[in-house]
Design an enzyme around this catalytic site. Structure first.
Site, short mmCIF file in Angstrom:
data_model
loop_
_atom_site.label_atom_id
_atom_site.label_comp_id
_atom_site.label_asym_id
_atom_site.label_seq_id
_atom_site.Cartn_x
_atom_site.Cartn_y
_atom_site.Cartn_z
N ASP A 27 21.32 46.23 29.98
CA ASP A 27 20.63 46.44 31.24
C ASP A 27 21.08 47.83 31.68
O ASP A 27 22.07 48.34 31.19
CB ASP A 27 21.10 45.36 32.22
CG ASP A 27 20.62 45.64 33.62
OD1 ASP A 27 19.43 45.95 33.76
OD2 ASP A 27 21.43 45.55 34.54
N ASP B 45 19.09 39.51 35.47
CA ASP B 45 19.49 39.45 34.06
C ASP B 45 19.95 38.07 33.65
O ASP B 45 20.06 37.78 32.46
CB ASP B 45 20.65 40.42 33.78
CG ASP B 45 20.22 41.86 33.90
OD1 ASP B 45 19.13 42.17 33.41
OD2 ASP B 45 20.97 42.66 34.47
N CYS C 33 56.96 42.26 39.69
CA CYS C 33 58.31 42.04 39.20
C CYS C 33 58.93 40.83 39.87
O CYS C 33 58.38 40.28 40.82
CB CYS C 33 59.19 43.26 39.47
SG CYS C 33 59.47 43.50 41.21
N ASP D 276 24.10 42.69 34.32
CA ASP D 276 24.87 42.29 35.50
C ASP D 276 24.03 41.74 36.64
O ASP D 276 24.53 40.99 37.45
CB ASP D 276 25.67 43.48 36.01
CG ASP D 276 24.81 44.46 36.76
OD1 ASP D 276 23.69 44.71 36.27
OD2 ASP D 276 25.22 44.95 37.81
N CYS E 160 59.57 40.49 43.67
CA CYS E 160 58.48 40.15 44.58
C CYS E 160 58.60 38.73 45.08
O CYS E 160 58.20 38.43 46.20
CB CYS E 160 57.14 40.31 43.87
SG CYS E 160 56.83 41.96 43.28
#
Lengths: 49, 743
Positions: free
Chosen positions: B438, B626, B30, B622, B33
Site C-alpha cells: 500500500d 487495506d 533497569c 496499514d 526502576c
C-alpha cells in the site's frame, strides 16, 4: 532386596512432595514475573516499614 | 496540558474499600526502576500497594478509595520519569495465561513421572542383563504403571483434546498418531506387566509426553511474550477524546470510556478518535490512514467520519455511532468475512506431513503383525512387535520439528521488531514471490514531514520550526519536528486558517499560508516541481522561504524495494490514493506495476488475479481500506501505526519508521522454512532406520528410549540455527528502530 519395598515408595513420596511444591509455586504466582524476581533479589529493602 | 484525564473507567473498586488500577509503563530499563517506582508510589498518602511486573512492564497500584486520584498516580510516575498508560487486559491474553499455566502443570507432572519411571526402568534394564529376580522386576513394573497411568491421563490432556478436536472435524493432525501411539503403548505395557514379561514401555511413553510438552510450552511462551508486548503497545497508543458532558462541560476521557450516543468535540489539528456523524461544525478531514487518499475531504453536519482521520481547520461536534456502522466499514467487514474464510483453508506443513505419515505408519505396523503371524510367530509376539513399530515411529521428532523452529524464528523476528500474529505465518511468508505494498502509511511514513529541508538556510528553518511549535495546524507539526530548540517563541499569535506570527527583536515573523506571508509566487514555483506536496511559507523580515510538506518515503524504502527486486520478488503498489500521488512514489522506487484509486474491492480483485496466476502474495498495508486485502492475501504485514482492525488482520506487525523489517521478515521466514523441512527430513530418515529395526523385533525399551531422545535432541539443535548467522548485521539493523518495551 526386601529393603526396596519401603525405600522405593519413600523415594516416590519425596518426588511427589517436590511436585506438590512446584504446583503450589505455580498457583502462588511465583512464575508471573520471572525477570523481576531475578533483579529484586539485589534490592535490600525487602523489610518494608 | 492543564486538562486532567478522567481514568475512572479503568479503576476497579474492590469490596474492602480499595481501588485498583493497572498501568503499562514506558521507560523501564533497569532493576533500580522497580524500587524507584514502587517506593515513590508507596510514599503517596493513601496508596496501599504498588507492584511492578518487570517481565511485562505492568504496574498494579492499589489505594484507599477517595484518598488519591488515578491522575495523581500517573502524575507522580511522570515526575519520576516514566510514562504510564492505563491498561485493560484483554480476554485473549488472560485465556492464554491460563493455558500456559495448565501446560506448565502438565509439563511438571510429565517431568516427575518420566524421572521416576526412568529410575525404575534403568534398574530393570541393568537387572535384566545381571541378576534381577522376576519378583523385583514385576514390583518395579507395577510401580511404573502406577505412576504412568495417572500421569498420562493428566499430562496427556493437551494432546487428547487436540486429537479429538481434529477427528471430530474429520481431519487428522500430528496429535492423532501421537495419541494412538501413547494409548497402544500404555495398554501393551499394562498387559505385559500382568503377564510378568521382561519389557514394558512406560518410560518411553512418559518421556515422549515430556518432550512434546516442552515443545508446546515454549511455543506458547513465545506467543504470549509477543502478545504481551503488542497489548502494551496498544495501550501506549490508546487515544483520548473530549467528551461533551450533560451539563455542557468538556471532559478528557480515554476512547475506551466512550459509548455510542456520546457527543465528542474535535478541535483543529486533532485526530478523530472514534467513528461518528457530524452534528455541527464544518472542516476538512485527512483520511489517509483510513482510505489511503491524501487529498482532504470537506465535511459538514450529517457527514460520516472515521476513527483515525485527522481534523484540519474547523471544530467539529460528533455524535458517536457504534463501531461498524459506516458505509465504508460495512463494505470492509463484508469483504473481510469472505476473505477470512478463504484463508482458513491453508493447511500447515506439519499437518500435511501428518496426513501422509499416519496411514503409512499404521499400515507398516499392520504389515509387521501379519508378516510375523505368517512366518509362524505367536499372535501375542506379533502384536508386541507391531506395537513396538508404532512406538518407535510415534512422531516425537516430527511433532517437535516445526514448533521448535517457529519458536526460535519468532524470537529472531522479535529482535528485528516484528511481532507474529499467527503461528503458521512463517510457512506462508517463506513461499512469497510477489510483494504488494500500500502507499500511504506503508511505503510513506504515516506522519507528514518537510521534504525540502536541505534547500533552506539552516537559520531560517530553525526559526520557522520554533515558530511552528505555537501552531495547532497538522502541517505545522511537520515543520515543528525540525526544531532543535523546543521552546516556543513568546507572544506568538495564531490566526485561524492563516498561520502564526510573532515579533522577534523588532522583526516580524510569519508562518502559514503563502498569502499570509506574501510568498505566493515562490510557493507556486516550489509546488510546480512537486505537485503532491503542500506548501507552507515562512517570512522573517524581508527573507522568505517555502517549505514543502508531504508524507515522505520511509527512509530506507528505496534500498529495501531495490533489494527485494534484486532478490527476485515482484514488487507492486496498490493504493487508495489518486494516481498522480502514486506515480512519483512508484518512480522513485522503480516499481513499474502500480495502481492508484483502488477501492477495497479493487484491491481484492487484483490480489485474486495474482493468485490465479499462481503467485503467492505478501500484502503490506496499514489503512482500514487495506484490511480485506490483508486478509485475502497469502500472507500480510502491517506497520504498528495501522488501524486496529487492519492490525488484527495482519499476520505480523512491524515497529519503527523503517521498511527493512519487511525484507528481514521474509529472510527469517525463508531460513525457518528451510530448517523446518530439514527437521522433517531428519525425523523421516530416523524412521527409515528405526522401522526396519522394530520390524525385525530388535527394539527393546532401551533402544526406543535412546532413539526417541536422540532424534528429538538433533531436531531441537538444528532448529537453533534459525537464530541466524549474522548477529552483527542484525544489531546494526536494529539501530534507529525504537526499543521494544517490555516482554
Amino acid at each position: 532386596m526386601e529393603v526396596l519395598i519401603y525405600l522405593v515408595p519413600i523415594a516416590l513420596m519425596l518426588g511427589l512432595t517436590g511436585l506438590a511444591a512446584f504446583m503450589w509455586s505455580i498457583k502462588n504466582g511465583q512464575y508471573d514475573d520471572v525477570q523481576g524476581a531475578a533483579v529484586r533479589v539485589l534490592s535490600d529493602d525487602d523489610l518494608r516499614k | 496540558m492543564a486538562e486532567t484525564l478522567d481514568l475512572s473507567v479503568f479503576v476497579k473498586r474492590q469490596d474492602d474499600g480499595t481501588a485498583h488500577l493497572d498501568l503499562a509503563i514506558e521507560g523501564i530499563d533497569c532493576a533500580a526502576c522497580i524500587d524507584e517506582i514502587e517506593g515513590g508510589l508507596c510514599r503517596l498518602p493513601g496508596v496501599v500497594d504498588a507492584r511492578l511486573n518487570y517481565t511485562n512492564h505492568r504496574l498494579a497500584v492499589e489505594w484507599r478509595d477517595g484518598q488519591v486520584s488515578p491522575a495523581k498516580v500517573i502524575e507522580e510516575l511522570q515526575r519520576l520519569g516514566y510514562r504510564a498508560h492505563p491498561f485493560q487486559s484483554r480476554l485473549v491474553e488472560e485465556e492464554e495465561a491460563r493455558r500456559a499455566q495448565w501446560l506448565l502443570k502438565c509439563l511438571a507432572v510429565a517431568g516427575f513421572a518420566s524421572m521416576n519411571i526412568m529410575l525404575l526402568a534403568v534398574s530393570v534394564w541393568s537387572g535384566n542383563v545381571t541378576d534381577i529376580t522376576p519378583e523385583t522386576r514385576d514390583f518395579f513394573h507395577w510401580l511404573a504403571a502406577l505412576i504412568a497411568l495417572p500421569s498420562v491421563a493428566y499430562a496427556g490432556q493437551p494432546f487428547f483434546q487436540s486429537a479429538m478436536g481434529a477427528l471430530r472435524n474429520g481431519r487428522t493432525n500430528m496429535d492423532v498418531p501421537i495419541v494412538i501411539g501413547i494409548l497402544l503403548a500404555l495398554t501393551m505395557s499394562v498387559v505385559e506387566t500382568i503377564n510378568s514379561a521382561e519389557h514394558t514401555y512406560f518410560d518411553s511413553v512418559v518421556m515422549l509426553l515430556f518432550f512434546l510438552l516442552c515443545g508446546r510450552f515454549i511455543d506458547q511462551a513465545m506467543r504470549r511474550k509477543t502478545r504481551a508486548v503488542a497489548s502494551n503497545l496498544a495501550s501506549l497508543k490508546a487515544e483520548v477524546a473530549h467528551r461533551i458532558e450533560e451539563n455542557g462541560e468538556l471532559a478528557l476521557v480515554p476512547t475506551a470510556a466512550i459509548k455510542a450516543g456520546d457527543r465528542i468535540l474535535v478541535r483543529p489539528g486533532e485526530r478523530i478518535a472514534i467513528d461518528g456523524t457530524v452534528l455541527s461544525g464544518a472542516s476538512e478531514v485527512d483520511e489517509s490512514l483510513v482510505t489511503g487518499e491524501t487529498t482532504h475531504r470537506a465535511v459538514d453536519a450529517g457527514a460520516q467520519v472515521y476513527a483515525g482521520s485527522l481534523n484540519y481547520n474547523g471544530t467539529l461536534t460528533l455524535n458517536v455511532t457504534a463501531a461498524g456502522k459506516g458505509t465504508l466499514l460495512d463494505e470492509v467487514e463484508r469483504l473481510l468475512e469472505s476473505a477470512a474464510t478463504a484463508k482458513s483453508r491453508y493447511v500447515q506443513l506439519a499437518d500435511r506431513v501428518a496426513r501422509g505419515y499416519a496411514p503409512v505408519v499404521h499400515t507398516a505396523a499392520a504389515l509387521t503383525a501379519i508378516a510375523w503371524i505368517a512366518s509362524g510367530a505367536s499372535v501375542h509376539g506379533a502384536i508386541i512387535t507391531a506395537i513396538a513399530v508404532l512406538i518407535i515411529t510415534c512422531p516425537c521428532a516430527l511433532a517437535l520439528a516445526v514448533p521448535v523452529v517457529q519458536v526460535v524464528a519468532s524470537g529472531a523476528l522479535f529482535r528485528a521488531n516484528v511481532f507474529l500474529n499467527s503461528g503458521d505465518a512463517l510457512e506462508r511468508l517463506a513461499e512469497v514471490d510477489t510483494v504488494v505494498f500500500d502507499k500511504t502509511g506503508t511505503l510513506t511514513l504515516p506522519t507528514m514531514s518537510v521534504v525540502n529541508a536541505g534547500e533552506i538556510a539552516p537559520d531560517l528553518l530553525e526559526a520557522a520550526a520554533r515558530l511552528a511549535l505555537s501552531s495547532h495546524h497538522p502541517l505545522a507539526a511537520a515543520v515543528a519536528d525540525k526544531a532543535r530548540d523546543r521552546r516556543p517563541y513568546d507572544g506568538a499569535v495564531e490566526e485561524p486558517g492563516q498561520g502564526v506570527r510573532t515579533i522577534m527583536d523588532g522583526i516580524e515573523m510569519r508562518l502559514g499560508s503563502p498569502a499570509f506571508c506574501g510568498a505566493e509566487e515562490m510557493a507556486r514555483d516550489a509546488v510546480k516541481g512537486d505537485p503532491t506536496s503542500s506548501a507552507i511559507a515562512f517570512a522573517w523580515g524581508e527573507r522568505r522561504a517555502v517549505l514543502l510538506v508531504r508524507q515522505a518515503l520511509r527512509p530506507d524504502a528505496v534500498a529495501v524495494v531495490r533489494n527485494l527486486r534484486e532478490s527476485g520478488f515482484d514488487c507492486r503498489i496498490l493504493s487508495g490514493d489518486r494516481a498522480e500521488a502514486v506515480a512519483p512514489i512508484a518512480q522513485a522506487l522503480g516499481i513499474e506495476m502500480w495502481r492508484g484509486g483502488c477501492k477495497p474491492a479493487h484491491k481484492i480483485a487484483m490480489l485474486d488475479a495474482l493468485k490465479a496466476e499462481g503467485r503467492k502474495v505478501l500484502m503490506v498495508g496499514d489503512g482500514l481500506n487495506d484490511a480485506p486485502a490483508l486478509a485475502a492475501a497469502h500472507v500480510s504485514l502491517s506497520p504498528i501505526s495501522a488501524a486496529d482492525l487492519t492490525q488484527a488482520q495482519a499476520d505480523a506487525v512491524f515497529l519503527g519508521d523503517r521498511l527493512e523489517p519487511v525484507r528481514e521478515t521474509i529472510a527469517i521466514a525463508r531460513r525457518a522454512h528451510r530448517l523446518m523441512r530439514q527437521n522433517l527430513g531428519i525425523a523421516l530418515v530416523y524412521n527409515l532406520f528405526a522401522v526396519p529395526l522394530a520390524f525385525f523385533g530388535y527394539v527393546t525399551p532401551l533402544v526406543a528410549a535412546l532413539a526417541m531422545s536422540g532424534s528429538s535432541t538433533i531436531v531441537t539443535l538444528n532448529a537453533l540455527r534459525a537464530r541466524g548467522r549474522a548477529p552483527a548485521k542484525e544489531a546494526e539493523a536494529a539501530q534507529g528502530a525504537p526499543a521494544v518495551q517490555g516482554a
